[in-house]
Each structure stands twice: as structure tokens, then as C-alpha cells.
Write a protein that holds these residues in place. Sequence first.
Motif, PDB file in Angstrom:
ATOM      1  N   GLY A 189       0.700  -1.182   0.010  1.00  0.00           N
ATOM      2  CA  GLY A 189       0.043  -0.001  -0.225  1.00  0.00           C
ATOM      3  C   GLY A 189       0.942   1.236  -0.132  1.00  0.00           C
ATOM      4  O   GLY A 189       0.131   2.453   0.341  1.00  0.00           O
TER       5      GLY A 189
ATOM      6  N   THR B 206      -7.322  -4.212  -6.408  1.00  0.00           N
ATOM      7  CA  THR B 206      -8.253  -3.660  -5.341  1.00  0.00           C
ATOM      8  C   THR B 206      -9.628  -3.677  -5.922  1.00  0.00           C
ATOM      9  O   THR B 206     -10.819  -3.827  -5.256  1.00  0.00           O
ATOM     10  CB  THR B 206      -7.742  -2.066  -4.806  1.00  0.00           C
ATOM     11  OG1 THR B 206      -6.639  -2.154  -4.369  1.00  0.00           O
ATOM     12  CG2 THR B 206      -8.706  -1.773  -4.140  1.00  0.00           C
TER      13      THR B 206
ATOM     14  N   THR C 198      -7.231  -3.509   0.313  1.00  0.00           N
ATOM     15  CA  THR C 198      -6.245  -2.200   0.286  1.00  0.00           C
ATOM     16  C   THR C 198      -5.080  -2.742   0.877  1.00  0.00           C
ATOM     17  O   THR C 198      -5.168  -2.970   2.117  1.00  0.00           O
ATOM     18  CB  THR C 198      -6.849  -0.880   0.455  1.00  0.00           C
ATOM     19  OG1 THR C 198      -8.044  -0.610  -0.424  1.00  0.00           O
ATOM     20  CG2 THR C 198      -5.788   0.045   0.684  1.00  0.00           C
TER      21      THR C 198
END
Length: 281
Positions: free
Chosen positions: A199, A258, A264
Amino acid sequence: MPVLVIGATSQIGHFLLPRLVAGGHRVLALSRQPRPAVAGVQWLQGSLPGPLPDLPPLGAVASFAPLDVLADWLSGQQSAPARRIVATSSMSVLTKRDSEVPAERELIARLAAGEAGLARECRRPGIARTGLRPTLIYGAGLDRSLTPIARRAARPRLFPLPAGRGLRQPVHADDIAQAVMACLQSDVAVGRTLCMGGGERLPAAEMFARVRESLPFATVPVHLGRPLMRLVAALLPATRGPVSRLDADLIVDNSEFTGVLGITPRPFRVDASMWGMGGEG
């Protein structure tokens, strides 16, 4: 029906097994060596490409084994061993395909052939297949990239910090395990190969610096400039590939991943436990 986990002792398997148990799945976990009992997990001794123990009808297979080996196993099955297979590949199949190191190019060619072979062997008996291509994996102290660097610093209390402007996007092994769970529970990713990064994107130099900061003991930073890194690469052939990519971006667009799975991945926030270390001083 049970889920067979091939590569159950890998860093992704480390996080996937408890997720499967918590999800109410009957779990069959494959290991080369005998393993201590784990609640909700039935350990099977064996490995690919060797013969596996007798298996009951399977609902799914989650595999972290080499893809060509998995494809070879499927090719020898008279019927589909499971309705669904989720298997991991690597973003290296894209980011290292033009490597200047012949051994790396050979490895990537094998990886690409394994992806194609697995897709072919899954189509033959009608197995629902999903592939995941993660970037650099960390989180369980079992990786062969960041964890060895962290542990080697323990004795000399020196930490090498290579110069590198290239962006990195490390992905936590538990985020991959979460993605595997999502693929096992839904058809949304069937037939897809999804690229997956962490991320957060950060320069390679910052990634190494954060690993150093996470250690449970003080170290002296050793800054390795580009001339010195070129010398290291000349003296140590195994480092030539990684050194050549220090200024290259090894990242992925997570939008498809995603969007399909609704996951995420976490940013690169690390602590000593992720390198298999306690709080030693």
C-alpha cells in the motif's frame, strides 16, 4: 470440502492457515517434514514433484509452490483434484524479464512458462484458476530479501544502506493471504492473474532505512554509494541483478487488484517481529 495448502510453511502459508481455520475450512497442509499439531490443521507429509499422500475430494488448492511443478502435478491427474486453484507467481516475471544477468533471465523464463502451463492444465479439466503476482514479500521473517539483511546486522551492529532512487512497493504476506481467501470464496477473480503490491511506494534507500530503524538494537549506518555498489556487483556476481535495479522502479498499479477483490494492502510499517526478532538489545 477441504482446502489443500501447498507450501503451507511458506511466509504466505504462515498467515493463511489461521485465516482458513477461522473461516471454518477443513485444512490440509502439505510439508516436507513432520510438523507439530495445529488446531484445525491436518498436516500431510510430502512435496511436489514427488507423489502426495492420498487426498480426499478437495474444494480448493492454495499453492505457493513453483508453478511449473504445480502444473506438472496437475498434468498427471486423471480428473480435477479440486474445483478451484489459487496460486502465486511473482511480479519478477515483468520487472526482471530484461535482466542483464543470464541466470535471472532463465528463472523468469521458467516462471513465465509455469504461469502458461498452469493456465493450460487448469483449462483441461475445468478448474477455476486465479493467479497472484506479488511484489517483494515481507512480514513473517521467512523472506530471502529484507530479513537476511536485518539479521546479518545483529553481530557487527553495522547496517548497509545502498543508494537507490528506484521505487519499491513491499507487500505484507498477510495481505496476500487475505487476497487468497477472497479468491477462494468468490468467482470474481477466476481466470485472472492479478498483480499485487503493498500500500505504499517508497525509494529503495528509504525502504532499507526503515528496516534499520525497526531493529531492536542500535546499528551504525554504512552508506554505500553507487561506485562502491558497482564494485560489490563486480566482486559478488549474486548481487549484480539487485544492484543493477537500485535506480529502477519495481512497482505495480493496484487498481485492478483492489477493484476486483476489494482489498487495500497496508503501507510499509515494520517492526522487529517481521524479521523474526524479539526485543534483544
